[in-house]
Design an enzyme around this catalytic site. Structure first.
Site, PDB file in Angstrom:
ATOM      1  N   ASP A  45      12.270 -31.433 -29.506  1.00 48.36           N
ATOM      2  CA  ASP A  45      12.901 -30.350 -30.299  1.00 48.36           C
ATOM      3  C   ASP A  45      14.194 -31.018 -30.759  1.00 48.36           C
ATOM      4  OD1 ASP A  45      13.178 -27.272 -31.458  1.00 48.36           O
ATOM      5  OD2 ASP A  45      15.020 -27.787 -30.065  1.00 48.36           O
ATOM      6  N   TYR A  50      21.972 -32.555 -35.176  1.00 52.15           N
ATOM      7  CA  TYR A  50      22.004 -32.866 -33.299  1.00 52.15           C
ATOM      8  C   TYR A  50      22.614 -34.764 -33.791  1.00 52.15           C
ATOM      9  CZ  TYR A  50      19.160 -29.047 -31.996  1.00 52.15           C
ATOM     10  OH  TYR A  50      19.338 -28.234 -31.801  1.00 52.15           O
ATOM     11  N   LYS A  75      14.875 -29.512 -37.456  1.00 53.93           N
ATOM     12  CA  LYS A  75      15.434 -28.062 -38.225  1.00 53.93           C
ATOM     13  C   LYS A  75      16.253 -28.864 -39.452  1.00 53.93           C
ATOM     14  CE  LYS A  75      15.645 -26.766 -33.617  1.00 53.93           C
ATOM     15  NZ  LYS A  75      15.868 -27.302 -32.693  1.00 53.93           N
ATOM     16  N   HIS A 108      17.116 -23.580 -39.206  1.00 58.32           N
ATOM     17  CA  HIS A 108      17.765 -23.714 -38.405  1.00 58.32           C
ATOM     18  C   HIS A 108      18.825 -22.447 -37.942  1.00 58.32           C
ATOM     19  CE1 HIS A 108      20.247 -26.616 -35.685  1.00 58.32           C
ATOM     20  NE2 HIS A 108      19.887 -25.873 -35.111  1.00 58.32           N
TER      21      HIS A 108
HETATM   22  P1  NAP Z   1      20.018 -25.919 -21.619  1.00 58.18           P
HETATM   23  O1  NAP Z   1      18.512 -26.926 -21.817  1.00 58.18           O
HETATM   24  O2  NAP Z   1      19.661 -24.968 -21.295  1.00 58.18           O
HETATM   25  O3  NAP Z   1      20.715 -27.272 -20.538  1.00 58.18           O
HETATM   26  C1  NAP Z   1      21.328 -27.875 -20.618  1.00 58.18           C
HETATM   27  C2  NAP Z   1      21.903 -28.053 -19.662  1.00 58.18           C
HETATM   28  O4  NAP Z   1      21.296 -28.104 -18.593  1.00 58.18           O
HETATM   29  C3  NAP Z   1      22.626 -29.733 -19.287  1.00 58.18           C
HETATM   30  O5  NAP Z   1      23.652 -29.958 -18.925  1.00 58.18           O
HETATM   31  C4  NAP Z   1      21.761 -30.537 -18.049  1.00 58.18           C
HETATM   32  O6  NAP Z   1      22.362 -31.578 -18.211  1.00 58.18           O
HETATM   33  C5  NAP Z   1      21.540 -29.641 -17.307  1.00 58.18           C
HETATM   34  N1  NAP Z   1      19.968 -29.648 -16.555  1.00 58.18           N
HETATM   35  C6  NAP Z   1      18.907 -29.551 -17.418  1.00 58.18           C
HETATM   36  N2  NAP Z   1      17.902 -29.527 -16.159  1.00 58.18           N
HETATM   37  C7  NAP Z   1      18.223 -29.313 -15.385  1.00 58.18           C
HETATM   38  C8  NAP Z   1      17.978 -29.004 -13.828  1.00 58.18           C
HETATM   39  N3  NAP Z   1      16.705 -29.034 -13.658  1.00 58.18           N
HETATM   40  N4  NAP Z   1      19.094 -28.370 -13.086  1.00 58.18           N
HETATM   41  C9  NAP Z   1      20.694 -28.455 -13.307  1.00 58.18           C
HETATM   42  N5  NAP Z   1      20.775 -28.791 -13.918  1.00 58.18           N
HETATM   43  C10 NAP Z   1      19.720 -29.200 -15.981  1.00 58.18           C
HETATM   44  O7  NAP Z   1      20.766 -25.769 -23.078  1.00 58.18           O
HETATM   45  P2  NAP Z   1      20.424 -26.451 -24.310  1.00 58.18           P
HETATM   46  O8  NAP Z   1      20.891 -27.816 -24.682  1.00 58.18           O
HETATM   47  O9  NAP Z   1      21.893 -25.595 -25.155  1.00 58.18           O
HETATM   48  O10 NAP Z   1      19.628 -25.860 -24.939  1.00 58.18           O
HETATM   49  C11 NAP Z   1      17.864 -26.663 -25.045  1.00 58.18           C
HETATM   50  C12 NAP Z   1      17.709 -27.060 -26.577  1.00 58.18           C
HETATM   51  O11 NAP Z   1      17.614 -26.315 -26.952  1.00 58.18           O
HETATM   52  C13 NAP Z   1      18.927 -27.776 -27.451  1.00 58.18           C
HETATM   53  O12 NAP Z   1      18.835 -28.835 -26.814  1.00 58.18           O
HETATM   54  C14 NAP Z   1      18.147 -28.174 -28.397  1.00 58.18           C
HETATM   55  O13 NAP Z   1      16.662 -28.683 -28.450  1.00 58.18           O
HETATM   56  C15 NAP Z   1      17.568 -26.810 -28.110  1.00 58.18           C
HETATM   57  N6  NAP Z   1      18.643 -25.312 -29.061  1.00 58.18           N
HETATM   58  C16 NAP Z   1      18.461 -24.192 -30.394  1.00 58.18           C
HETATM   59  C17 NAP Z   1      19.372 -24.602 -31.289  1.00 58.18           C
HETATM   60  C18 NAP Z   1      19.300 -23.121 -31.719  1.00 58.18           C
HETATM   61  O14 NAP Z   1      20.067 -22.939 -32.758  1.00 58.18           O
HETATM   62  N7  NAP Z   1      17.607 -23.577 -32.406  1.00 58.18           N
HETATM   63  C19 NAP Z   1      20.728 -23.862 -30.664  1.00 58.18           C
HETATM   64  C20 NAP Z   1      21.084 -24.407 -29.644  1.00 58.18           C
HETATM   65  C21 NAP Z   1      20.187 -25.149 -28.897  1.00 58.18           C
HETATM   66  P3  NAP Z   1      21.727 -33.035 -17.868  1.00 58.18           P
HETATM   67  O15 NAP Z   1      21.112 -33.152 -19.266  1.00 58.18           O
HETATM   68  O16 NAP Z   1      23.773 -33.909 -17.950  1.00 58.18           O
HETATM   69  O17 NAP Z   1      21.308 -33.008 -17.195  1.00 58.18           O
END
Ligand code: NAP
Length: 329
Positions: A45, A50, A75, A108
């Protein structure tokens, strides 16, 4: 058996778990993508916003995994919704990723900024226009009616540059409006879905309309733990002998949601691909937990621009998802 893929409304298949790449720092994301692809991921994704798509592309190349085996999403950002900017935006994203096509291209946000860029130039952050409040200005007409942007995204499908198109951060009301105009239907809506922000009405409505709900911030977001380490989640994780992250992701997949966990840590990347079969009792316990507190969003840009724009319409007496969903029951 845990689900390995979802099928989109156009028949294409998308792997149940995708690797998120937001806030994956420079110098980390290429390695994370390479590691993920070498360890079983087939879904990435990404987004122009980004600022790391070139590195993601390096990771794809270094993995040696054939292009046709990988599902890649990107996006169209809120600087690029004007019809003349859409072809420039996809060109830039494909060049950065080193790809000939995307599997999925999402609008997006349902907001669009005013920009002041020379003709033929892809707007960058410095082309945003400031309003009298000091905040960047929205082009409200194009926020209220995304059809001109969607028409250009449909053309990208016709041209073979993207296989499918979809939306992100759209509520029921705004998705309904788009469905009335769309020649090519959105196959997915990527929204914030997690145990702290479960959005049951939106998820049920999207599924009924054959639009895949993709779950961003499925683990509560970067730099936050929220309910990730809640005692109920931990108890169920211990029964299955897995981490709490696996339980949160398995619960989302069991709800028909496509989660996109982000990690740059090899052990976590590998771990997050493991889904477990939850019993009905465990599923219901997690469902009850998700509804036991007010919805907590990590991502909301409603107050970031001029004028304020109610992106989710959560408290709107007519257009909230709760009201819109109830109307159809
Ligand atoms: P997330 O995936 O909910 O959380 C990421 C965090 O969790 C990071 O700090 C990561 O740390 C940690 N983590 C990952 N696996 C883990 C585990 N097994 N145990 C403990 N901690 C863990 O947050 P997000 O990045 O906000 O959302 C995910 C993805 O969604 C984004 O990267 C992006 O691709 C997409 N997104 C899209 C939008 C949109 O507007 N469409 C908005 C926000 C996000 P480390 O990396 O340090 O391991």
């Amino acid at each position: 058996m845990t689900q390995t893929h979802f099928t989109l409304s156009n028949g294409k298949k998308i792997p149940s778990i995708g690797l998120g790449t937001w806030q994956s720092a420079p110098g980390e994301v290429a390695k994370a993508v390479e590691y993920a692809l070498k360890n079983g991921y087939r879904h990435l994704d990404c987004a122009w916003a980004y600022g790391n798509e070139a590195e993601v592309g390096q990771g794809i190349k270094a993995s040696g995994v054939p292009r046709e085996e990988i599902f890649v999403t990107s996006k169209l950002f809120e600087l690029h919704h004007h019809p003349e900017h859409v072809p420039l935006a996809i060109k830039d994203t494909l060049k950065n990723l080193g790809l000939e096509y995307l599997d999925l291209y999402l609008l997006h946000w349902n907001i669009n900024l005013e920009v002041d860029a020379p003709a033929g130039v892809l707007p960058q952050n410095e082309h945003r226009v400031k309003g009298s409040s000091g905040k960047f200005k929205l082009d409200v007409a194009l926020c209220d009616d995304v059809t001109p942007t969607w028409r250009e995204m449909e053309k990208l499908v016709d041209q073979g540059l993207v296989k499918s198109i979809g939306i992100s951060n759209f509520n029921i009301n705004r998705t309904k409006k788009l469905l009335k105009e769309a020649r090519i239907k959105p196959v997915a809506d990527q929204v914030e879905l997690s145990i702290q922000n479960p959005q049951p009405e939106l998820v049920a409505w999207l599924k009924k309309n054959d639009i895949l709900p993709q779950g961003y911030t499925p683990l509560g977001g970067t730099g936050k733990t929220n309910l990730r380490d809640n005692a109920t989640v931990k108890k169920i994780a211990d029964v299955h002998g897995v981490q709490t992250a696996n339980i949160l992701l398995s619960w989302l997949v069991a709800r028909g949601i496509n989660p996109l966990p982000k990690s740059v840590t090899p052990e976590r990347i590998a771990n997050n691909l493991k889904l477990v079969d939850l019993t009905k009792e465990q599923f219901d316990e997690l469902d009850a937990l998700s509804k036991s507190h007010p919805q907590q969003r990590v991502c909301d840009q409603s107050d970031s621009f001029e004028p304020t724009y109610d992106i989710y319409q959560e408290n709107d007496p007519e257009f909230s998802d709760k009201v819109q969903f109830a109307k159809e029951q």
